[in-house]
Design a protein around this motif. Structure first.
Motif, PDB file in Angstrom:
ATOM      1  N   UNK A 113     -82.735-112.704  24.520  1.00  0.00           N
ATOM      2  CA  UNK A 113     -83.641-112.949  25.521  1.00  0.00           C
ATOM      3  C   UNK A 113     -83.599-112.325  27.163  1.00  0.00           C
ATOM      4  N   UNK A 114     -82.280-112.802  27.258  1.00  0.00           N
ATOM      5  CA  UNK A 114     -82.016-112.452  28.722  1.00  0.00           C
ATOM      6  C   UNK A 114     -81.706-110.941  29.041  1.00  0.00           C
ATOM      7  N   UNK A 115     -81.239-110.390  27.871  1.00  0.00           N
ATOM      8  CA  UNK A 115     -81.399-108.822  27.828  1.00  0.00           C
ATOM      9  C   UNK A 115     -82.621-108.217  27.797  1.00  0.00           C
ATOM     10  N   UNK A 116     -83.539-108.725  27.178  1.00  0.00           N
ATOM     11  CA  UNK A 116     -84.792-108.279  27.130  1.00  0.00           C
ATOM     12  C   UNK A 116     -85.672-108.182  28.404  1.00  0.00           C
ATOM     13  N   UNK A 117     -85.240-109.159  29.254  1.00  0.00           N
ATOM     14  CA  UNK A 117     -86.109-109.255  30.360  1.00  0.00           C
ATOM     15  C   UNK A 117     -85.484-108.432  31.629  1.00  0.00           C
ATOM     16  N   UNK A 118     -84.402-107.561  31.102  1.00  0.00           N
ATOM     17  CA  UNK A 118     -83.600-106.965  32.191  1.00  0.00           C
ATOM     18  C   UNK A 118     -82.642-107.637  33.043  1.00  0.00           C
ATOM     19  N   UNK A 119     -82.326-108.846  32.660  1.00  0.00           N
ATOM     20  CA  UNK A 119     -81.480-109.606  33.270  1.00  0.00           C
ATOM     21  C   UNK A 119     -79.922-109.265  32.960  1.00  0.00           C
ATOM     22  N   UNK A 120     -78.811-109.606  33.635  1.00  0.00           N
ATOM     23  CA  UNK A 120     -77.596-109.425  33.382  1.00  0.00           C
ATOM     24  C   UNK A 120     -76.949-110.714  32.667  1.00  0.00           C
ATOM     25  N   UNK A 121     -76.036-110.229  31.671  1.00  0.00           N
ATOM     26  CA  UNK A 121     -74.819-111.038  31.208  1.00  0.00           C
ATOM     27  C   UNK A 121     -73.747-111.028  31.797  1.00  0.00           C
ATOM     28  N   UNK A 122     -73.206-112.067  32.718  1.00  0.00           N
ATOM     29  CA  UNK A 122     -72.047-111.791  33.597  1.00  0.00           C
ATOM     30  C   UNK A 122     -71.119-112.691  32.501  1.00  0.00           C
ATOM     31  N   UNK A 123     -69.956-112.187  32.273  1.00  0.00           N
ATOM     32  CA  UNK A 123     -68.750-112.781  31.248  1.00  0.00           C
ATOM     33  C   UNK A 123     -67.769-113.106  32.316  1.00  0.00           C
ATOM     34  N   UNK A 124     -67.554-114.576  32.244  1.00  0.00           N
ATOM     35  CA  UNK A 124     -66.256-115.002  32.833  1.00  0.00           C
ATOM     36  C   UNK A 124     -65.244-114.731  31.962  1.00  0.00           C
ATOM     37  N   UNK A 125     -64.264-113.828  32.338  1.00  0.00           N
ATOM     38  CA  UNK A 125     -63.094-113.637  31.384  1.00  0.00           C
ATOM     39  C   UNK A 125     -63.150-112.544  30.413  1.00  0.00           C
ATOM     40  N   UNK A 126     -61.826-112.318  30.065  1.00  0.00           N
ATOM     41  CA  UNK A 126     -61.803-111.242  29.134  1.00  0.00           C
ATOM     42  C   UNK A 126     -61.924-112.055  27.439  1.00  0.00           C
ATOM     43  N   UNK A 127     -61.544-113.177  27.640  1.00  0.00           N
ATOM     44  CA  UNK A 127     -61.658-113.843  26.299  1.00  0.00           C
ATOM     45  C   UNK A 127     -62.991-114.055  25.652  1.00  0.00           C
ATOM     46  N   UNK A 128     -63.858-114.532  26.890  1.00  0.00           N
ATOM     47  CA  UNK A 128     -65.194-114.788  26.563  1.00  0.00           C
ATOM     48  C   UNK A 128     -65.959-113.152  26.183  1.00  0.00           C
ATOM     49  N   UNK A 129     -65.237-112.166  26.799  1.00  0.00           N
ATOM     50  CA  UNK A 129     -66.005-110.957  26.531  1.00  0.00           C
ATOM     51  C   UNK A 129     -65.512-110.416  25.114  1.00  0.00           C
ATOM     52  N   UNK A 130     -64.476-110.613  24.681  1.00  0.00           N
ATOM     53  CA  UNK A 130     -63.815-110.257  23.464  1.00  0.00           C
ATOM     54  C   UNK A 130     -64.594-110.965  22.124  1.00  0.00           C
ATOM     55  N   UNK A 131     -65.090-112.289  22.602  1.00  0.00           N
ATOM     56  CA  UNK A 131     -65.638-113.059  21.462  1.00  0.00           C
ATOM     57  C   UNK A 131     -67.150-112.767  21.302  1.00  0.00           C
ATOM     58  N   UNK A 132     -67.870-112.430  22.330  1.00  0.00           N
ATOM     59  CA  UNK A 132     -69.115-112.293  22.174  1.00  0.00           C
ATOM     60  C   UNK A 132     -69.162-110.566  21.838  1.00  0.00           C
ATOM     61  N   UNK A 133     -68.457-109.685  22.331  1.00  0.00           N
ATOM     62  CA  UNK A 133     -68.765-108.404  22.103  1.00  0.00           C
ATOM     63  C   UNK A 133     -67.909-108.164  20.482  1.00  0.00           C
TER      64      UNK A 133
ATOM     65  N   UNK B  46     -59.953-105.458  19.847  1.00  0.00           N
ATOM     66  CA  UNK B  46     -59.084-104.930  21.141  1.00  0.00           C
ATOM     67  C   UNK B  46     -60.291-103.859  22.022  1.00  0.00           C
ATOM     68  N   UNK B  47     -60.644-104.285  23.031  1.00  0.00           N
ATOM     69  CA  UNK B  47     -61.398-103.671  23.694  1.00  0.00           C
ATOM     70  C   UNK B  47     -60.666-102.788  24.942  1.00  0.00           C
ATOM     71  N   UNK B  48     -60.816-101.475  24.788  1.00  0.00           N
ATOM     72  CA  UNK B  48     -59.977-100.550  25.777  1.00  0.00           C
ATOM     73  C   UNK B  48     -61.208 -99.344  26.143  1.00  0.00           C
ATOM     74  N   UNK B  49     -60.884 -98.580  27.270  1.00  0.00           N
ATOM     75  CA  UNK B  49     -61.726 -97.567  27.601  1.00  0.00           C
ATOM     76  C   UNK B  49     -62.404 -96.620  26.321  1.00  0.00           C
ATOM     77  N   UNK B  50     -63.582 -96.395  26.302  1.00  0.00           N
ATOM     78  CA  UNK B  50     -64.364 -95.722  25.219  1.00  0.00           C
ATOM     79  C   UNK B  50     -65.357 -96.761  24.412  1.00  0.00           C
ATOM     80  N   UNK B  51     -64.974 -97.949  24.604  1.00  0.00           N
ATOM     81  CA  UNK B  51     -65.957 -99.092  23.818  1.00  0.00           C
ATOM     82  C   UNK B  51     -67.014 -99.017  24.806  1.00  0.00           C
ATOM     83  N   UNK B  52     -68.361 -98.912  23.876  1.00  0.00           N
ATOM     84  CA  UNK B  52     -69.585 -99.273  24.476  1.00  0.00           C
ATOM     85  C   UNK B  52     -70.071-100.729  24.693  1.00  0.00           C
ATOM     86  N   UNK B  53     -70.266-101.273  25.560  1.00  0.00           N
ATOM     87  CA  UNK B  53     -70.590-102.737  25.686  1.00  0.00           C
ATOM     88  C   UNK B  53     -72.117-102.933  25.196  1.00  0.00           C
TER      89      UNK B  53
END
Length: 335
Positions: free
Chosen positions: A231-251, A274-281
């Protein structure tokens, strides 16, 4: 892609050995997508968030996983608890391949097998003994022994679900006043859990980035959160991740790089993403993170969201301006 591409000079004097007295007193380097940089304080973070954005946080709690015991001959041995295999039996890390009894107190001991497995004997509850006799598992680059103060400072204000052997350090900067200010702006604050394991200490030993393999880590996500994210994405708002671990879990979840099961409206799973350059978020738009070691997997994840060259340039400027690095150091906001 070469691991050496992610190297930079980090003076040892910039590695923070202890935290600041106030959690939110750290500096904040703001890195924009065009590569431009602002030098702020962490208390300025709320000004970069807007009503309807979502701040996503890892609420894992670190437990005192370092135990020091005595062998029968009086020699000391330290073990690091890595993973519970079954009741009273843990996978451990230790120096050497010791087999025998290790005593932590009169009523707390373990049979060690080849320095890799510990079978505990104790009076009361195992968790109570670990919290009483264990020390916080500070990373090896913090060259001092942990003390009782680390049981508070090496723990975020969101820490709730016990299971990590390293802190989600980006969240260590948050104080109640910063969170209150963010919340008052209408920012949605949500949490998931990823228990940080031994992979956080594991250096990359391959020449090529793509050949490295992450250790699997356990995570939990509420189904309701997934709908809120969409829903947040659909309204054009941002998802701001606190930390690389949060990012790896949701991505990891949204990229189907995990094994999961759903029970009573909650997802339980493991991911080795494992997220490194080339990954599409697919989910994360901005990242709050600490300053990481050269050639490390968190550095590569941060590079994936902004680009390696821009990130390394920002790191070089951070070194020049003597930012504090690593777990107890300063923060970066990648917009």
């Amino acid at each position: 892609m070469k691991v050496s591409d992610f190297d930079f000079f980090l003076p040892e004097s910039l590695i923070a050995i202890r935290p600041l007295k106030k959690r939110d007193a750290s500096r904040l380097l703001v890195l924009h997508r065009d590569g431009s940089i602002e030098h702020k304080n962490f208390t300025d973070l709320p000004s970069y968030l807007n009503k309807g954005d979502m701040l996503l946080i890892n609420d894992t709690k670190v437990f005192p996983a370092r135990l020091t015991g005595y062998k029968k001959n009086g020699d000391k041995l330290e073990i690091l608890l890595v993973k519970e295999k079954e009741k009273d039996v843990w996978e451990i890390l230790s120096k050497g391949k010791f087999t025998g009894r290790l005593t932590f107190s009169d009523n707390f001991s373990a049979e060690i097998y080849q320095g890799k497995i510990a079978h505990f004997s104790y009076f009361g509850e195992l968790s109570e003994n670990i919290w009483k006799y264990g020390k916080m598992p500070l990373p090896p680059y913090i060259k001092r022994l942990p003390d009782d103060s680390d049981k508070e400072t090496y723990q975020s204000i969101f820490a709730k679900n016990i299971g990590s052997i390293a802190a989600p350090t980006a969240s260590l900067h948050f104080s109640e006043r910063v969170i209150d200010e963010i919340s008052s702006k209408g920012v949605i604050i949500r949490q998931l859990t990823l228990h940080i394991g031994i992979g956080t200490f594991k250096p990359i030993r391959t020449e090529n980035v793509e050949d490295h393999r992450m250790e699997s880590e356990y995570f939990e996500i509420n189904n309701e959160l997934l709908e809120e994210i969409k829903k947040t994405k659909s309204t054009g708002n941002k998802i701001v991740s606190v930390g690389t671990t949060t990012t790896r879990a949701i991505e990891g979840y949204f990229n189907n790089r995990c094994n999961i099961k759903s029970i009573n409206g909650k997802l339980f799973g493991i991911t080795d993403y494992f997220i490194y350059p080339g990954h599409t978020f697919k989910i994360i738009d901005s990242l709050i993170t600490n300053f990481h070691l050269p050639r490390s997997t968190p550095l590569m994840l941060a590079s994936a969201i902004i680009g390696r060259e821009k990130l390394i340039n920002a790191y070089k400027e951070a070194v020049e301006r003597r930012y504090r690095f690593l777990s107890y150091g300063d923060a970066m906001l990648i917009l």
